[in-house]
Design a protein around this motif. Structure first.
Motif, PDB file in Angstrom:
ATOM      1  N   ARG A 206       0.386   7.026   8.712  1.00  0.00           N
ATOM      2  CA  ARG A 206      -0.935   6.409   8.782  1.00  0.00           C
ATOM      3  C   ARG A 206      -1.479   6.048   7.394  1.00  0.00           C
ATOM      4  NH1 ARG A 206      -4.183  10.080  13.304  1.00  0.00           N
ATOM      5  NH2 ARG A 206      -2.765   9.653  15.071  1.00  0.00           N
ATOM      6  N   ALA A 207      -0.733   6.361   6.360  1.00  0.00           N
ATOM      7  CA  ALA A 207      -1.204   6.173   4.994  1.00  0.00           C
ATOM      8  C   ALA A 207      -1.339   4.696   4.648  1.00  0.00           C
ATOM      9  CB  ALA A 207      -0.231   6.841   4.018  1.00  0.00           C
ATOM     10  N   PRO A 208      -2.264   4.366   3.753  1.00  0.00           N
ATOM     11  CA  PRO A 208      -2.386   2.980   3.280  1.00  0.00           C
ATOM     12  C   PRO A 208      -1.271   2.629   2.308  1.00  0.00           C
ATOM     13  CG  PRO A 208      -3.928   4.375   2.101  1.00  0.00           C
ATOM     14  CD  PRO A 208      -3.299   5.239   3.161  1.00  0.00           C
ATOM     15  N   PHE A 209      -0.972   1.347   2.187  1.00  0.00           N
ATOM     16  CA  PHE A 209      -0.045   0.819   1.199  1.00  0.00           C
ATOM     17  C   PHE A 209      -0.889   0.274   0.045  1.00  0.00           C
ATOM     18  CE2 PHE A 209       2.051   0.554   5.301  1.00  0.00           C
ATOM     19  CZ  PHE A 209       3.315   1.071   5.037  1.00  0.00           C
ATOM     20  N   VAL A 210      -0.771   0.902  -1.115  1.00  0.00           N
ATOM     21  CA  VAL A 210      -1.567   0.515  -2.282  1.00  0.00           C
ATOM     22  C   VAL A 210      -0.633  -0.233  -3.222  1.00  0.00           C
ATOM     23  CG1 VAL A 210      -3.154   1.331  -4.067  1.00  0.00           C
ATOM     24  CG2 VAL A 210      -2.935   2.601  -1.924  1.00  0.00           C
ATOM     25  N   VAL A 211      -0.913  -1.512  -3.455  1.00  0.00           N
ATOM     26  CA  VAL A 211       0.050  -2.406  -4.089  1.00  0.00           C
ATOM     27  C   VAL A 211      -0.633  -3.282  -5.138  1.00  0.00           C
ATOM     28  CG1 VAL A 211       1.443  -2.452  -1.981  1.00  0.00           C
ATOM     29  CG2 VAL A 211      -0.263  -4.234  -2.358  1.00  0.00           C
ATOM     30  N   PRO A 212       0.140  -3.837  -6.078  1.00  0.00           N
ATOM     31  CA  PRO A 212      -0.447  -4.801  -7.033  1.00  0.00           C
ATOM     32  C   PRO A 212      -0.831  -6.104  -6.345  1.00  0.00           C
ATOM     33  CG  PRO A 212       1.655  -3.892  -7.830  1.00  0.00           C
ATOM     34  CD  PRO A 212       1.542  -3.534  -6.391  1.00  0.00           C
ATOM     35  N   LEU A 213      -1.699  -6.857  -7.000  1.00  0.00           N
ATOM     36  CA  LEU A 213      -2.196  -8.118  -6.439  1.00  0.00           C
ATOM     37  C   LEU A 213      -1.059  -9.041  -5.986  1.00  0.00           C
ATOM     38  CD1 LEU A 213      -5.159  -9.281  -8.715  1.00  0.00           C
ATOM     39  CD2 LEU A 213      -5.268  -8.414  -6.370  1.00  0.00           C
ATOM     40  N   GLY A 214      -1.214  -9.596  -4.822  1.00  0.00           N
ATOM     41  CA  GLY A 214      -0.248 -10.545  -4.292  1.00  0.00           C
ATOM     42  C   GLY A 214       0.808  -9.915  -3.419  1.00  0.00           C
ATOM     43  N   VAL A 215       1.166  -8.656  -3.681  1.00  0.00           N
ATOM     44  CA  VAL A 215       2.217  -7.996  -2.902  1.00  0.00           C
ATOM     45  C   VAL A 215       1.761  -7.801  -1.456  1.00  0.00           C
ATOM     46  CG1 VAL A 215       3.609  -5.888  -2.687  1.00  0.00           C
ATOM     47  CG2 VAL A 215       3.215  -6.914  -4.941  1.00  0.00           C
ATOM     48  N   GLY A 216       0.456  -7.700  -1.245  1.00  0.00           N
ATOM     49  CA  GLY A 216      -0.048  -7.557   0.111  1.00  0.00           C
ATOM     50  C   GLY A 216       0.332  -8.718   1.013  1.00  0.00           C
ATOM     51  N   ALA A 217       0.522  -9.902   0.434  1.00  0.00           N
ATOM     52  CA  ALA A 217       0.923 -11.062   1.240  1.00  0.00           C
ATOM     53  C   ALA A 217       2.280 -10.841   1.892  1.00  0.00           C
ATOM     54  CB  ALA A 217       0.935 -12.320   0.375  1.00  0.00           C
TER      55      ALA A 217
END
Length: 382
Positions: free
Chosen positions: A184-195
């Motif tokens: 259930r944890a969030p994915f914390v990523v650098p800008l753009g990787v969320g895409a």
């Protein structure tokens, strides 16, 4: 990421023309992730995004793959196959029954840059890759030198998953999708990787995208996105997403995760702003003269640790070695060079087997148990 999958590291037209990419994409085109136009809306808000690409604070020299250098590298990769692969199976730690009680300070290294970091009762998983290959294909690309030490579904409950950048050996589609289903944890990523994650149908509510020097808080845990000196890209376009290192801060302890980076002056600034760290997980492998600025060598890793640690304190745990063959140096050379450099500098190094949990506070030992002894497990006799 560099080496046998040369294309993914450098994005050169020469390698693309060889047909490697075309064969690889027959595996899973979806694994390539988002297109640049799908990333742009988020990336453009960063001051580090200039003329359609992210840029390093310390400029990095272009990867030198002129014809002569490229031919030399190919000869090294082909000619060093015996040295770059272990003669015997890499020994895995026999993990105990999963302990649902997180520790105040611990790190379990699962191979390459994947680690489970425990800080003051919080668990953070870094750059998770459980696939056999770091590639968009299940048939082509660098293959694991050792088995995954722990099944993905056997991981304890996580508080966060952090990603350093979008290269295939750090951002793996199948693993991300698997974690979305089992955690259930969030994915914390650098800008753009969320895409990329949204392309793989990870809900927006599970994605946190940060620029350098931005942070995200989970209870009493703070995750800070900090600079690295590297590049990004999953096909022919480069640097449309950000790359990063990460600071993990709890109420009493803190750790630094280097991810994948060359040496940078930013380390001393990170140390001053957020250190000193009880644990530093720093990359030591896949170095080569053709790319001196985007991967650290072992001596630079010691220097980076000293930049971020209080003199004589803090453990250095090497990552980014022994799992994928990404450069022509001998597979165990990074840790041998690291130990020599660390000894001269007075830096304490721990080298866990894949799957081993390092517990510097001794919380997992009973009073009668002795402290673990030094085990050079990577030294293999013929």
């Amino acid at each position: 990421m560099l080496g046998a999958a040369l294309r993914f590291a450098v994005g050169t037209a020469t390698v693309a023309a060889s047909g490697w990419v075309l064969r690889a994409l027959q595996g899973s085109p979806k694994a390539v992730g988002a297109r640049p136009d799908e990333i742009w809306a988020v990336a453009r808000r960063s001051p580090h995004y200039q003329d359609g690409a992210f840029v390093n604070i310390d400029p990095a020299a272009s990867i030198n793959l002129e014809s002569e250098q490229r031919n030399l590298l190919i000869r090294e990769l082909i000619g060093s196959r015996d040295a770059t692969r272990p003669r015997k199976p890499i020994p895995l730690a026999v993990p105990p029954k999963v302990d649902t009680r997180p520790l105040d300070l611990a790190a379990s290294w699962y191979g390459h840059s994947t680690a489970l970091i425990e800080v003051d009762g919080y668990r953070v998983l870094t750059d998770p890759i459980w696939s056999r290959r770091c590639s968009p294909s299940r048939a082509v690309g660098p293959e694991r030198l050792h088995e995954v030490p722990v099944p993905l579904e056997a991981l304890p409950a996580l508080d966060a998953v952090i990603v350093s950048h979008d290269h295939y050996d750090h951002l793996d589609m199948d693993t991300i999708v698997g974690l979305a289903q089992t955690q259930r944890a969030p994915f914390v990523v650098p800008l753009g990787v969320g895409a990329h994650l949204r392309k793989w149908r990870i809900p927006d509510s599970r994605i946190v995208e940060l620029d350098w020097h931005e942070s995200h808080t989970i209870g009493e845990l703070t995750l800070v996105c900090t600079p690295a000196r590297h590049f990004s890209g999953r096909l022919l376009t480069r640097n449309t997403t950000l790359w990063a290192s990460w600071v993990i801060i709890g109420p009493r302890h803190r750790a630094f995760f280097g991810g994948d980076t060359g040496y940078t002056k930013s380390f001393s600034e990170i140390g001053m702003d957020h250190g000193p760290f009880d644990f530093s997980l720093l990359p030591v492998g896949a170095y080569h003269p053709a790319w001196p600025d985007i991967h650290m060598n072992p001596e630079e890793a010691v220097r980076a640790h000293l930049d971020t640690a209080e003199a004589g304190k803090g453990l250095l745990l090497p990552i980014h070695w022994a799992t994928f063959r990404l450069a022509p140096h001998p597979w165990a050379e990074p840790v041998e060079r690291l130990l020599a450099a660390a000894d001269s500098a007075g830096v304490e190094v721990v080298v866990p087997r894949p799957g081993e949990r390092i517990d510097p506070t001794g919380q997992t030992r009973t009073p009668a148990e002795p402290a673990p002894t030094f085990d050079p497990w990577w030294q293999q006799e013929s």
